[in-house]
Design an enzyme around this catalytic site. Structure first.
Site, mmCIF file in Angstrom:
data_model
loop_
_atom_site.group_PDB
_atom_site.id
_atom_site.type_symbol
_atom_site.label_atom_id
_atom_site.label_comp_id
_atom_site.label_asym_id
_atom_site.label_seq_id
_atom_site.Cartn_x
_atom_site.Cartn_y
_atom_site.Cartn_z
ATOM 1 N N ASP A 92 -4.476 0.463 -4.459
ATOM 2 C CA ASP A 92 -3.836 -0.760 -3.976
ATOM 3 C C ASP A 92 -4.135 -1.853 -5.003
ATOM 4 O O ASP A 92 -5.126 -1.803 -5.728
ATOM 5 C CB ASP A 92 -4.327 -1.125 -2.572
ATOM 6 C CG ASP A 92 -3.409 -2.151 -1.903
ATOM 7 O OD1 ASP A 92 -2.414 -2.574 -2.532
ATOM 8 O OD2 ASP A 92 -3.687 -2.532 -0.749
ATOM 9 N N SER A 93 -3.257 -2.839 -5.023
ATOM 10 C CA SER A 93 -3.236 -3.823 -6.109
ATOM 11 C C SER A 93 -4.223 -4.964 -5.966
ATOM 12 O O SER A 93 -4.389 -5.748 -6.881
ATOM 13 C CB SER A 93 -1.832 -4.426 -6.157
ATOM 14 O OG SER A 93 -1.531 -4.995 -4.896
ATOM 15 N N GLY A 94 -4.826 -5.091 -4.801
ATOM 16 C CA GLY A 94 -5.628 -6.278 -4.546
ATOM 17 C C GLY A 94 -4.815 -7.345 -3.842
ATOM 18 O O GLY A 94 -5.342 -8.361 -3.406
ATOM 19 N N GLY A 95 -3.515 -7.107 -3.703
ATOM 20 C CA GLY A 95 -2.622 -8.050 -3.047
ATOM 21 C C GLY A 95 -2.917 -8.191 -1.561
ATOM 22 O O GLY A 95 -2.225 -8.916 -0.860
ATOM 23 N N TYR A 96 -3.899 -7.500 -1.080
ATOM 24 C CA TYR A 96 -4.272 -7.561 0.336
ATOM 25 C C TYR A 96 -5.751 -7.946 0.438
ATOM 26 O O TYR A 96 -6.103 -8.877 1.147
ATOM 27 C CB TYR A 96 -4.027 -6.194 0.976
ATOM 28 C CG TYR A 96 -4.296 -6.130 2.445
ATOM 29 C CD1 TYR A 96 -3.466 -6.777 3.352
ATOM 30 C CD2 TYR A 96 -5.382 -5.415 2.946
ATOM 31 C CE1 TYR A 96 -3.712 -6.716 4.711
ATOM 32 C CE2 TYR A 96 -5.627 -5.349 4.306
ATOM 33 C CZ TYR A 96 -4.791 -5.994 5.177
ATOM 34 O OH TYR A 96 -5.039 -5.919 6.531
ATOM 35 N N ASP A 146 1.350 -8.264 -4.605
ATOM 36 C CA ASP A 146 2.180 -8.919 -3.590
ATOM 37 C C ASP A 146 1.357 -9.924 -2.805
ATOM 38 O O ASP A 146 0.140 -9.985 -2.943
ATOM 39 C CB ASP A 146 2.740 -7.851 -2.623
ATOM 40 C CG ASP A 146 1.628 -7.078 -1.916
ATOM 41 O OD1 ASP A 146 0.511 -6.987 -2.468
ATOM 42 O OD2 ASP A 146 1.863 -6.567 -0.809
ATOM 43 N N GLN A 194 8.059 -6.958 1.648
ATOM 44 C CA GLN A 194 7.390 -7.898 2.558
ATOM 45 C C GLN A 194 8.457 -8.559 3.434
ATOM 46 O O GLN A 194 9.522 -8.000 3.596
ATOM 47 C CB GLN A 194 6.575 -8.928 1.744
ATOM 48 C CG GLN A 194 5.344 -8.343 1.054
ATOM 49 C CD GLN A 194 4.211 -7.993 2.020
ATOM 50 O OE1 GLN A 194 4.197 -8.371 3.192
ATOM 51 N NE2 GLN A 194 3.226 -7.227 1.526
ATOM 52 N N ASP A 271 -1.965 5.114 4.901
ATOM 53 C CA ASP A 271 -3.400 5.011 4.646
ATOM 54 C C ASP A 271 -3.949 4.072 5.698
ATOM 55 O O ASP A 271 -3.215 3.220 6.213
ATOM 56 C CB ASP A 271 -3.697 4.419 3.267
ATOM 57 C CG ASP A 271 -3.550 2.907 3.272
ATOM 58 O OD1 ASP A 271 -2.407 2.429 3.227
ATOM 59 O OD2 ASP A 271 -4.573 2.197 3.376
ATOM 60 N N HIS A 340 -15.053 14.478 10.520
ATOM 61 C CA HIS A 340 -14.267 14.931 11.675
ATOM 62 C C HIS A 340 -12.969 14.119 11.812
ATOM 63 O O HIS A 340 -11.887 14.686 11.946
ATOM 64 C CB HIS A 340 -15.064 14.847 12.980
ATOM 65 C CG HIS A 340 -14.156 14.927 14.160
ATOM 66 N ND1 HIS A 340 -13.623 16.118 14.582
ATOM 67 C CD2 HIS A 340 -13.583 13.946 14.908
ATOM 68 C CE1 HIS A 340 -12.774 15.870 15.563
ATOM 69 N NE2 HIS A 340 -12.726 14.560 15.785
#
Ligand code: PRF
EC number: 2.4.2.29
Length: 376
Positions: A92-96, A146, A194, A271, A340
């Site tokens: 992931d880009s870090g945009g979150y 993003d 988005q 994910d 598990h």
């Protein structure tokens, strides 16, 4: 990267496919365990392969850039060499993360200025910089930079943010397409839809993303607090616009029910931290429903965690023993629970794939959504 669409379910919009990457194939629909800092928390790579049967894992640009840092990753020969996971990786880009983790942050056209959650140091993430970082990390699939808008969100903010995310995407593509991987294999860039929960913005974004003609596409900005029905409405709207012949990745989703419902709407990749994060708190997802293994109810239940699921930890350890491990704050508790839960998530998407191939997905899904969300 290529995508073979193998089957379309006759009764829903679900699909079965195969994604081919430089580090091997991924059968879709797929769930990708989250390995934020280059490790799926509490789980060894060997167990991820042999027990969980994970086909691809995630890493996070934000975390890996801050620690161990790009020098170490470059010298290691990329993340695959560094952590020993030789199957596909997506970053992931870090945009979150930059919005959810860093304290002070400033979003501007140029990029996002933020302070590290580790030592407070100042950094700038720009679309170009984030492409360069993901080149150094070396994931097979990398994500555009993003802005994930919070929910609820004013229409004007969502509209302006979306336009900026689209301009950032153009800059990401420009940088990505004018650079090469550092380690001799191909990487691919997924753009991200988005538009919050506004239908017109989602349509506009999906059309813009589809026009870019990338090898796969992602849907962001959902599962951020909106009601599930609203999420499903948005996924369906977007999936109907995104190209049929490219994989669709719904970011950060979700519960077992969320995954099954979104598969039915045409999503191929998922994910979420839920199976691992909740495992560490003693929440176990099983074929029969959800159990809190710390409850007194399980104190003398010597049945295996989940006999039907199969897999090593789920059939070897009893509920009573796992409860004891949690009560005693033993490290093995979270480890067993994480393996598990991931085994269950990978089992669920594998079953979904088989049901799609058999043309029986719809009935199976209706039954499973109720069964796996039952509180035990
Ligand atoms: N953007 C990015 N990563 C994400 C999201 C997003 O919108 C989400 C939203 N559920 C999870 N992870 N870059």
């Amino acid at each position: 990267m290529t995508f073979d669409l193998v089957a379309n379910d006759p009764h829903t919009k679900a699909r079965a496919g195969v994604v081919h990457t430089a580090h091997g194939a991924i059968e879709t629909p797929i769930f990708m365990p989250v390995g934020t800092a280059g490790t799926v928390k509490a789980v060894q790579q060997r167990d991820l392969k042999d027990d969980v049967q994970a086909q691809i894992i995630l890493g996070n640009t934000y975390h890996l850039y801050l620690r161990p840092g790009l020098d170490v990753l470059q010298k290691a020969g990329g993340l695959h060499r560094f952590n020993g996971w030789d199957r596909p990786i997506l970053t992931d880009s870090g945009g979150y993360q930059v919005y959810s983790l860093s304290g002070t942050r400033k979003i501007k056209e140029e990029g996002v200025k933020f302070r590290s959650h580790i030592d407070g140091s100042q950094h700038l993430f720009s679309p170009e910089g984030v492409m360069d970082i993901q080149r150094t990390i070396g994931a097979d699939i990398i994500m555009a930079f993003d802005e994930c808008t919070p929910w609820p969100c004013e229409y004007d903010y969502a509209a302006r943010s979306l336009d900026m995310t689209h301009r950032w995407l153009k800059r990401c593509i420009q940088r990505f397409d004018s650079t090469e991987g550092h380690y001799g294999y191909q990487q691919t860039l997924f753009p991200i839809v988005q538009g919050s929960t506004f239908r017109d913005l989602r349509i506009k974004s999906a059309e813009f993303i589809a026009e870019q003609g990338r090898e796969g596409n992602a849907i962001g900005g959902l599962s951020v607090g909106e009601p599930a029905d609203m999420m499903y409405e948005m996924t369906e709207l977007v999936c109907d616009i995104l190209p049929q012949d490219k994989p669709r990745y719904l970011m950060g989703v979700g519960t077992p029910a969320n995954i099954l419902e979104n598969i039915a709407l045409g999503v191929d990749m998922f994910d979420c931290v839920m199976p691992t994060r909740n495992a560490r708190n003693g929440m176990l997802f099983t074929t029969q429903g959800i159990m809190n293994v710390t409850n007194k109810k399980w104190e003398t239940d010597f049945e295996p965690i989940d006999a039907e699921l199969g897999g090593y930890v789920s059939t070897f350890y009893s509920r009573s023993y796992v409860r004891h491990l949690f009560q005693s704050k033993e490290m093995l508790g979270p480890q067993i629970a994480s393996i598990h839960n991931l085994t269950f998530y990978l089992w669920l998407v594998k079953q979904a794939r088989q049901q799609i191939l058999a043309g029986t997905f719809r009935e199976w899904k209706e039954k499973m959504v109720k069964q796996v969300m039952t509180r035990l």
